[in-house]
Design a protein around this motif. Structure first.
Motif, PDB file in Angstrom:
ATOM      1  N   HIS A 820     -33.039 -28.548 -36.030  1.00 51.01           N
ATOM      2  CA  HIS A 820     -34.354 -28.027 -36.388  1.00 51.01           C
ATOM      3  C   HIS A 820     -35.112 -28.938 -37.334  1.00 51.01           C
ATOM      4  O   HIS A 820     -36.338 -28.830 -37.459  1.00 51.01           O
ATOM      5  CB  HIS A 820     -34.224 -26.637 -37.011  1.00 51.01           C
ATOM      6  N   THR A 821     -34.411 -29.803 -38.018  1.00 49.71           N
ATOM      7  CA  THR A 821     -35.082 -30.725 -38.948  1.00 49.71           C
ATOM      8  C   THR A 821     -34.458 -32.107 -38.800  1.00 49.71           C
ATOM      9  O   THR A 821     -33.335 -32.266 -38.316  1.00 49.71           O
ATOM     10  CB  THR A 821     -34.923 -30.270 -40.413  1.00 49.71           C
ATOM     11  N   GLN A 822     -35.203 -33.120 -39.254  1.00 50.92           N
ATOM     12  CA  GLN A 822     -34.692 -34.474 -39.213  1.00 50.92           C
ATOM     13  C   GLN A 822     -33.499 -34.627 -40.144  1.00 50.92           C
ATOM     14  O   GLN A 822     -32.590 -35.417 -39.879  1.00 50.92           O
ATOM     15  CB  GLN A 822     -35.791 -35.463 -39.601  1.00 50.92           C
ATOM     16  N   GLU A 823     -33.457 -33.847 -41.220  1.00 54.23           N
ATOM     17  CA  GLU A 823     -32.325 -33.909 -42.132  1.00 54.23           C
ATOM     18  C   GLU A 823     -31.034 -33.488 -41.422  1.00 54.23           C
ATOM     19  O   GLU A 823     -29.963 -34.079 -41.637  1.00 54.23           O
ATOM     20  CB  GLU A 823     -32.561 -33.013 -43.347  1.00 54.23           C
ATOM     21  N   GLU A 824     -31.132 -32.441 -40.580  1.00 53.76           N
ATOM     22  CA  GLU A 824     -29.955 -32.011 -39.819  1.00 53.76           C
ATOM     23  C   GLU A 824     -29.509 -33.100 -38.851  1.00 53.76           C
ATOM     24  O   GLU A 824     -28.310 -33.330 -38.660  1.00 53.76           O
ATOM     25  CB  GLU A 824     -30.261 -30.719 -39.048  1.00 53.76           C
ATOM     26  N   VAL A 825     -30.477 -33.777 -38.265  1.00 48.73           N
ATOM     27  CA  VAL A 825     -30.151 -34.861 -37.338  1.00 48.73           C
ATOM     28  C   VAL A 825     -29.421 -35.978 -38.066  1.00 48.73           C
ATOM     29  O   VAL A 825     -28.388 -36.494 -37.607  1.00 48.73           O
ATOM     30  CB  VAL A 825     -31.426 -35.391 -36.658  1.00 48.73           C
ATOM     31  N   ASP A 826     -29.943 -36.375 -39.199  1.00 55.72           N
ATOM     32  CA  ASP A 826     -29.364 -37.490 -39.942  1.00 55.72           C
ATOM     33  C   ASP A 826     -27.972 -37.162 -40.473  1.00 55.72           C
ATOM     34  O   ASP A 826     -27.114 -38.046 -40.584  1.00 55.72           O
ATOM     35  CB  ASP A 826     -30.287 -37.867 -41.109  1.00 55.72           C
ATOM     36  N   ALA A 827     -27.742 -35.904 -40.809  1.00 57.00           N
ATOM     37  CA  ALA A 827     -26.460 -35.531 -41.409  1.00 57.00           C
ATOM     38  C   ALA A 827     -25.358 -35.339 -40.369  1.00 57.00           C
ATOM     39  O   ALA A 827     -24.180 -35.269 -40.729  1.00 57.00           O
ATOM     40  CB  ALA A 827     -26.633 -34.247 -42.222  1.00 57.00           C
ATOM     41  N   HIS A 828     -25.727 -35.263 -39.104  1.00 57.15           N
ATOM     42  CA  HIS A 828     -24.736 -34.963 -38.060  1.00 57.15           C
ATOM     43  C   HIS A 828     -24.007 -36.236 -37.626  1.00 57.15           C
ATOM     44  O   HIS A 828     -24.416 -37.360 -37.909  1.00 57.15           O
ATOM     45  CB  HIS A 828     -25.437 -34.314 -36.856  1.00 57.15           C
ATOM     46  N   ALA A 829     -22.897 -36.028 -36.934  1.00 58.41           N
ATOM     47  CA  ALA A 829     -22.105 -37.134 -36.407  1.00 58.41           C
ATOM     48  C   ALA A 829     -22.929 -37.981 -35.450  1.00 58.41           C
ATOM     49  O   ALA A 829     -24.011 -37.579 -34.981  1.00 58.41           O
ATOM     50  CB  ALA A 829     -20.870 -36.575 -35.697  1.00 58.41           C
ATOM     51  N   GLU A 830     -22.390 -39.159 -35.136  1.00 60.87           N
ATOM     52  CA  GLU A 830     -23.068 -40.044 -34.191  1.00 60.87           C
ATOM     53  C   GLU A 830     -23.098 -39.396 -32.817  1.00 60.87           C
ATOM     54  O   GLU A 830     -22.060 -39.147 -32.199  1.00 60.87           O
ATOM     55  CB  GLU A 830     -22.322 -41.378 -34.131  1.00 60.87           C
ATOM     56  N   GLN A 831     -24.305 -39.105 -32.351  1.00 68.10           N
ATOM     57  CA  GLN A 831     -24.514 -38.438 -31.063  1.00 68.10           C
ATOM     58  C   GLN A 831     -25.678 -39.146 -30.386  1.00 68.10           C
ATOM     59  O   GLN A 831     -26.813 -39.009 -30.823  1.00 68.10           O
ATOM     60  CB  GLN A 831     -24.817 -36.951 -31.271  1.00 68.10           C
ATOM     61  N   PRO A 832     -25.437 -39.938 -29.355  1.00 65.94           N
ATOM     62  CA  PRO A 832     -26.497 -40.738 -28.747  1.00 65.94           C
ATOM     63  C   PRO A 832     -27.723 -39.912 -28.384  1.00 65.94           C
ATOM     64  O   PRO A 832     -27.615 -38.857 -27.761  1.00 65.94           O
ATOM     65  CB  PRO A 832     -25.819 -41.316 -27.501  1.00 65.94           C
ATOM     66  N   ASN A 833     -28.905 -40.398 -28.829  1.00 64.96           N
ATOM     67  CA  ASN A 833     -30.209 -39.807 -28.499  1.00 64.96           C
ATOM     68  C   ASN A 833     -30.375 -38.380 -29.024  1.00 64.96           C
ATOM     69  O   ASN A 833     -31.117 -37.586 -28.449  1.00 64.96           O
ATOM     70  CB  ASN A 833     -30.445 -39.837 -26.985  1.00 64.96           C
ATOM     71  N   LYS A 834     -29.699 -38.078 -30.110  1.00 66.44           N
ATOM     72  CA  LYS A 834     -29.927 -36.789 -30.742  1.00 66.44           C
ATOM     73  C   LYS A 834     -31.315 -36.777 -31.361  1.00 66.44           C
ATOM     74  O   LYS A 834     -31.921 -37.821 -31.602  1.00 66.44           O
ATOM     75  CB  LYS A 834     -28.865 -36.530 -31.813  1.00 66.44           C
ATOM     76  N   GLY A 835     -31.826 -35.576 -31.599  1.00 71.87           N
ATOM     77  CA  GLY A 835     -33.155 -35.478 -32.180  1.00 71.87           C
ATOM     78  C   GLY A 835     -33.527 -34.038 -32.440  1.00 71.87           C
ATOM     79  O   GLY A 835     -32.839 -33.092 -32.005  1.00 71.87           O
ATOM     80  N   LEU A 932     -38.508 -29.634 -24.158  1.00 71.79           N
ATOM     81  CA  LEU A 932     -38.659 -30.228 -22.833  1.00 71.79           C
ATOM     82  C   LEU A 932     -38.678 -31.740 -22.936  1.00 71.79           C
ATOM     83  O   LEU A 932     -39.224 -32.324 -23.879  1.00 71.79           O
ATOM     84  CB  LEU A 932     -39.946 -29.731 -22.183  1.00 71.79           C
ATOM     85  N   SER A 933     -38.095 -32.397 -21.939  1.00 71.93           N
ATOM     86  CA  SER A 933     -38.035 -33.851 -21.915  1.00 71.93           C
ATOM     87  C   SER A 933     -37.969 -34.310 -20.474  1.00 71.93           C
ATOM     88  O   SER A 933     -37.320 -33.664 -19.636  1.00 71.93           O
ATOM     89  CB  SER A 933     -36.801 -34.333 -22.678  1.00 71.93           C
ATOM     90  N   LEU A 934     -38.638 -35.439 -20.171  1.00 75.89           N
ATOM     91  CA  LEU A 934     -38.638 -35.956 -18.804  1.00 75.89           C
ATOM     92  C   LEU A 934     -37.276 -36.513 -18.407  1.00 75.89           C
ATOM     93  O   LEU A 934     -36.940 -36.558 -17.223  1.00 75.89           O
ATOM     94  CB  LEU A 934     -39.698 -37.050 -18.648  1.00 75.89           C
ATOM     95  N   THR A 935     -36.482 -36.929 -19.358  1.00 77.84           N
ATOM     96  CA  THR A 935     -35.151 -37.464 -19.072  1.00 77.84           C
ATOM     97  C   THR A 935     -34.131 -36.786 -19.989  1.00 77.84           C
ATOM     98  O   THR A 935     -34.445 -36.397 -21.105  1.00 77.84           O
ATOM     99  CB  THR A 935     -35.098 -38.985 -19.288  1.00 77.84           C
ATOM    100  N   ASP A 936     -32.911 -36.694 -19.485  1.00 78.18           N
ATOM    101  CA  ASP A 936     -31.848 -36.019 -20.234  1.00 78.18           C
ATOM    102  C   ASP A 936     -31.113 -37.036 -21.106  1.00 78.18           C
ATOM    103  O   ASP A 936     -29.931 -37.329 -20.911  1.00 78.18           O
ATOM    104  CB  ASP A 936     -30.881 -35.337 -19.252  1.00 78.18           C
ATOM    105  N   ASP A 937     -31.825 -37.579 -22.101  1.00 71.77           N
ATOM    106  CA  ASP A 937     -31.249 -38.634 -22.941  1.00 71.77           C
ATOM    107  C   ASP A 937     -30.111 -38.115 -23.816  1.00 71.77           C
ATOM    108  O   ASP A 937     -29.195 -38.865 -24.161  1.00 71.77           O
ATOM    109  CB  ASP A 937     -32.345 -39.245 -23.827  1.00 71.77           C
ATOM    110  N   ASN A 938     -30.153 -36.845 -24.188  1.00 75.91           N
ATOM    111  CA  ASN A 938     -29.106 -36.264 -25.044  1.00 75.91           C
ATOM    112  C   ASN A 938     -27.918 -35.747 -24.231  1.00 75.91           C
ATOM    113  O   ASN A 938     -27.000 -35.153 -24.771  1.00 75.91           O
ATOM    114  CB  ASN A 938     -29.713 -35.121 -25.881  1.00 75.91           C
ATOM    115  N   TRP A 939     -27.959 -35.980 -22.933  1.00 77.19           N
ATOM    116  CA  TRP A 939     -26.931 -35.525 -21.987  1.00 77.19           C
ATOM    117  C   TRP A 939     -26.612 -34.050 -22.209  1.00 77.19           C
ATOM    118  O   TRP A 939     -25.498 -33.669 -22.485  1.00 77.19           O
ATOM    119  CB  TRP A 939     -25.662 -36.366 -22.090  1.00 77.19           C
TER     120      TRP A 939
END
Length: 1022
Positions: A820-835, A932-939
């Motif tokens: 829900h926030t960029q802080e949550e994204v930054d604090a999480h484990a390495e996950q390709p194309n997270k956001g 919504l996203s045109l590509t499934d970058d976060n798998w």
């Protein structure tokens, strides 16, 4: 003097004649509680004239004063009453349904009171209240320990599992219909012909069927003629079916909004999507967020202006109100010398999906005749059915077809279809229309011929020959078509025909002996079963005309291919069973069966399947009888036994070589030209040591009946262990050809608890109540797998596998909500194309990286419990019943969310669910649907707990309301009984988990929907 004597003789003769003159005797038959008894046989002993009581227990019979009437029915003591006058008779029969009911348990019958195995007796009358083609589908929730799933397709396909999953192969039970075995085709049996049905659930009850009984046995007995006058029974009903719930998909405007949102979220200009959508949009300078002003849709989709932009609801276009018609007619009669029953049935179901249908015409004749002073009885039970079905797997296509595409071109003659930039989904309506003629015809002859010879007192020899012949034929073709840019310019015809012949020859000796307090019976016999089938298929392309009178193989001009195969197998069996009762309270039973199957090698062709059980009727003991009158019956029972399974390929034990020109052709003669000689290659290695699967089961149970049968039921607990499960493990390529080989090795365990509880009461003279509830729990786990397949049923290949877990358990990632926030994204484990707005996956191993090592076991596919409740209320001539069926918490895989919650997880250019309009965005931050996203970058298409939902539900399966007309009124029009009724099936989901986001937790995927069915019908008897 002679004249006086002659006159006196004439007077006496006249008196005797008058006294013997027949008249109509009337009366009513009730049980010991004063409840009327239906279908009681009334027979005049001297003349064999008979009648049957109607729903209110009344009867009318031709008899004379001084003659004797005999009253009999299953579960009641026979009563004989001498007619003393013309006054209406009031007859009371001593009925004990729970104890004296006779059930079929395999090659013999037993009193229910004497049963020591786990046997459930199906309420056939309740089963027949549902308007379905398959009687097994109507048993959902009716029998504890029997879990049934199915779809709403017109033929009502049903998957039946008795006491869990017992093997990695075929888990279907064995059906015995009038002594003839079968494993499938229950939709071809007319439910109106069924007299009784018993489910043998534990090994001590089912082991008499040995090698095929590991998954349980269902014994079905069809109706026969009864003693009395000839009867004509008619049952007719018609039904209408429609959806109760349906998936909500995007319309044309909604699709455009979702496309725009997915594009701007991906920083792509939505006007460059390649789809026929243009957008008027801007960026709000205050919030710096994109804003959609309007959607611009072209009038026509194609340059030739043949397809006008539409707003098609494809689900509506492929659906309709379904209709069902059913008509059953039975003529029957019987005397002490024999009986006959002739039955005709017609069932026709036009499903709720356009062009789908199932049609069945059935005929049955059951007869028996007694010869040579009742020493010999001969007879047969034969049914002939003809079924036709047109099916269609169209739901997935219909839900994903774009709404902007029209059904037809502007001239109304052509088909609408995709244009450039769209996916290649076909027009669902075209698929259905072109499939209209692509069904199958199946003719089946099923039944048996039997002879019973009474060798001596209490010793009967029976020879029974059963036949199950099926003839399958299909003639399907693909028409030429043009639908948008999709073009099929080659038509073709495909013919298939299969003949299947199964025969069963059974010879048994039945011996019964009763001396004082001892009762003993025994059956011993042998059985020889064979099955052979042949299949032929041919395909031809290029036909000038597309007409059923023209499209035959010879009329085609293009490529023709043919296929053909056949197989047979045999089973030879010897068996024996003995039952013993002492003082009507100590019960013992033992069974043994020795089976030999052609599917196994010489080293293990035969298997031995023993069983025993014991019962103790505590209610007959003095320490209970002397201290309480609470119990009518209280019986403790225990059973143990072994059953088998032989459901593998007929050729599993052989080396198999197949021809293949591309793989084996070789210039062995060195000619250097011409057609190369072709050879054979090995596809399977033989295994002469292949042996039977064996299922060992222990069962302990308690049957009870209290307060003059007003409260009754049973409790069972069982442990079921299967070993030597047959399987075909995968092999690595370095083994070369012939790496396939069937082996034994896997093991599995099921444990379960079952409860049945019933109550029947009479509130007053007019009001009666009958309630039956059932509840069961089953737990399953795989206990052993060979090393070759230990990772083939889930797991990561690094130590996590299915061992110790429920077969079919779900394995995947754990979804921890959204970022829900960029802080949550930054604090999480390495996950390709997270956001922000994307799914967050749990770091199971704690190494700071999200990868396949973070997969774990995330769900169990078996419900924690299942249950059902059947209620019957009778008030005067009215009757009302309803049936509830449900399952407890279960982890279902709702793969439909791939199409309702994501734009790009699968097929980004197909239609999506309307849930997408509530997806996460900066203006909708509380949504739990990913942005919504045109590509499934976060798998996010990866299998995870995002797709696992609680599939618990409670459904109102059936409701019926009926009225039975008064016998006095019916007698004026020569009717014995008349009842009219209205009802419904699948009337709604009364309870389901709030976490479930799909349409129906019973079928969360794209299967044929279960419709709501409303029915009106009539039964009458002459």
């Amino acid at each position: 003097m002679k004249t006086k004597l002659f006159l006196l003789y004439c007077c006496v003769l006249l008196v005797q004649t008058l006294s013997a003159q027949e008249t109509v005797i009337t009366g009513k038959v009730t049980d010991q509680n004063g409840l009327p008894l239906d279908a009681v046989s009334v027979l005049t002993v001297e003349t064999n004239v008979g009648a049957v009581t109607n729903e209110d227990g009344s009867f009318r019979i031709s008899a004379a004063i001084g003659q004797t009437l005999r009253f009999s029915m299953v579960g009641a003591k026979v009563e004989e009453v001498k007619i003393e006058s013309l006054e209406p008779l009031s007859i009371q029969l001593e009925v004990n349904v729970a104890l004296d009911e006779v059930v079929v348990t395999g090659y013999q019958t037993q009193r229910k009171a004497d049963l020591t195995g786990a046997v459930s007796v199906v309420d056939v009358e309740e089963m027949n209240k549902q308007a379905v083609a398959n009687p097994m589908k109507a048993l959902q929730g009716q029998v504890p320990g029997m879990y049934i799933t199915g779809s709403g397709a017109p033929s009502a396909p049903a998957t039946v599992r008795i006491r869990g999953i017992g093997t990695l192969n075929n888990n279907d039970p064995l059906y015995i219909i009038d002594g003839v075995p079968t494993k499938a085709g229950m939709h071809e049996l007319n439910a109106a012909d069924i007299e009784s049905m018993q489910v043998l659930k534990d090994a001590s009850a089912a082991s008499i069927y040995g090698s095929r009984a590991a998954n349980g046995v269902i014994i079905i007995t069809t109706k026969r003629g009864k003693s009395g006058n000839a009867q004509l029974n008619v049952n007719a009903y018609t039904s209408a079916s429609s959806y109760t719930t349906r998936a909500k998909m995007l319309d044309t405007d909604g699709y455009g909004r979702a496309l725009w949102q997915a594009s701007v979220n991906s920083n792509i200009d939505p006007n460059n999507s390649g789809l026929p959508y243009q957008f008027d949009w801007r960026v709000d300078p205050t919030t710096n967020q994109p804003v959609l002003n309007s959607i611009i849709i072209p009038e026509f989709l194609d340059a030739d202006q043949t397809m006008r932009s539409s707003d098609t609801d494809w689900f509506d276009e492929v659906s309709r109100v379904g209709t069902v018609q059913n008509y059953d007619v039975q003529v029957s009669n019987g005397t002490d010398r024999g009986s006959y029953l002739l039955s005709l049935g017609y069932f026709d179901n036009n499903g709720i999906i356009n062009t789908t249908s199932f049609n069945r015409i059935s005929a049955r004749i059951n007869t028996d005749y007694k010869l040579f002073e009742d020493k010999l009885t001969i007879g047969q039970n034969l049914s002939l059915t003809k079924t036709e079905e047109v099916s269609a797997d169209i739901i997935n296509t219909a839900l994903q077809a774009l709404p902007i595409i029209p059904v037809h071109t502007v001239d109304g003659a052509g088909w609408g279809g995709p244009v450039q930039g769209m996916n290649d989904r076909h027009n669902p309506v075209r698929l259905l229309e072109d499939n209209r003629q692509n069904g199958y015809d199946y003719t089946r002859l099923f039944g048996n011929f039997f002879a019973d010879l009474k060798i001596m007192e209490n010793l009967v020899f029976r020879s029974n020959f059963g036949i199950d012949y099926g003839n399958f034929f299909s003639r399907n073709w693909q028409k030429k078509f043009r639908s948008g840019y999709l073009v099929g310019d080659v038509n073709w015809l495909n013919n298939e025909q299969t003949h299947n012949v199964k025969t069963t020859w059974t010879n048994t000796l039945n011996y019964m002996l009763e001396r004082n307090e001892h009762r003993f019976d025994m059956v011993a016999g042998m059985e020889f079963y064979t099955e052979s089938n042949t299949h032929f298929g041919a395909r031809r392309e290029d036909f000038v005309l597309e007409h059923p009178d023209y499209m035959y193989l010879d009329a085609g001009t293009g490529i023709m291919t043919t296929v053909g195969n056949g197989a047979r197998h045999a089973l030879l069996s010897y068996f024996a069973k003995a039952n013993y009762s002492y003082l009507n309270k100590y019960l013992l039973s033992a069974t043994i069966r020795y089976d030999g199957s052609s599917r196994f090698g010489e080293n293990n062709r035969f298997g031995l399947f023993p069983a025993f059980s014991a019962g103790w009727r505590l209610s007959e003991e003095s320490f209970i009888k002397s201290n309480t009158s609470l119990f009518d019956d209280l019986k403790l029972r225990f059973g143990w036994g072994v059953t088998g399974n032989q459901e593998i390929d007929n050729h599993a034990i052989f080396n198999i070589y197949l021809p293949n020109y591309n793989a084996t052709s070789y210039d062995i003669s060195g000619n250097g030209s011409g057609v190369l000689p072709s050879g054979f290659y090995l596809t399977q290695n033989a295994n002469p040591n292949l042996r039977w699967e064996a299922t060992q089961m222990s069962n302990i149970g308690l049957d009870f009946s209290l307060l003059n049968q007003s409260l009754y039921g049973s409790v069972d607990y069982y442990i079921k262990k299967t070993s030597d499960i047959l399987l075909l493990p995968p092999y690595i390529g370095v083994l070369g050809e012939g790496g396939n080989m069937w082996v034994n090795g896997a093991s599995m365990e099921n444990k379960g608890f079952e409860l049945v509880l019933g109550h029947r009461s009479r509130i007053n003279d007019d009001l009666r109540l009958d309630l039956t509830a059932n509840f069961d729990v089953v737990r399953n786990k795989v206990t052993h797998l060979p090393a070759e397949v230990i990772n083939a049923y889930g797991g990561d290949g690094r130590g996590q596998n299915i061992l110790g877990r429920t077969f079919g358990s779900h394995f995947g990632y754990v979804a921890d909500g959204l970022f829900h926030t960029q802080e949550e994204v930054d604090a999480h484990a390495e996950q390709p194309n997270k956001g922000v707005g994307r799914i967050r996956y749990r770091d199971i191993d704690g190494n700071g990286i999200i990868n396949d090592l973070d997969r774990t076991w995330i769900g169990v596919p078996l419900p924690k419990f299942t249950y059902g409740l059947n209620a019957q209320v009778n008030y005067k001539k009215f009757d009302f019943s309803f049936f509830l069926q449900g399952i407890g918490p279960v982890d279902v895989n709702n793969q439909f969310k791939l199409h309702t919650d994501f734009w790009s997880a699968v097929e980004s250019s197909s239609n999506k669910g309307s849930r997408l309009l509530n997806a996460w965005s900066p203006s909708n931050p509380n949504s739990d649907i990913p942005a919504l996203s045109l590509t499934d970058d976060n798998w996010e298409a990866r299998f995870s707990t995002y797709f696992i939902e609680n599939g618990t539900y409670l459904k109102l399966r059936n409701v019926q309301f009926g009225y039975t007309f008064d016998q006095k009124l019916l007698s004026r029009i020569k009717l014995q009984a008349l009842r009219v009724y209205v009802g419904g099936d699948n009337l709604g989901i009364l309870l389901r988990s709030k976490s479930f986001t799909g349409v129906d937790p019973e079928s969360p995927a794209f299967g044929y929907p279960n419709p709501m069915v409303l029915t009106g019908g009539i039964n009458f008897r002459f």
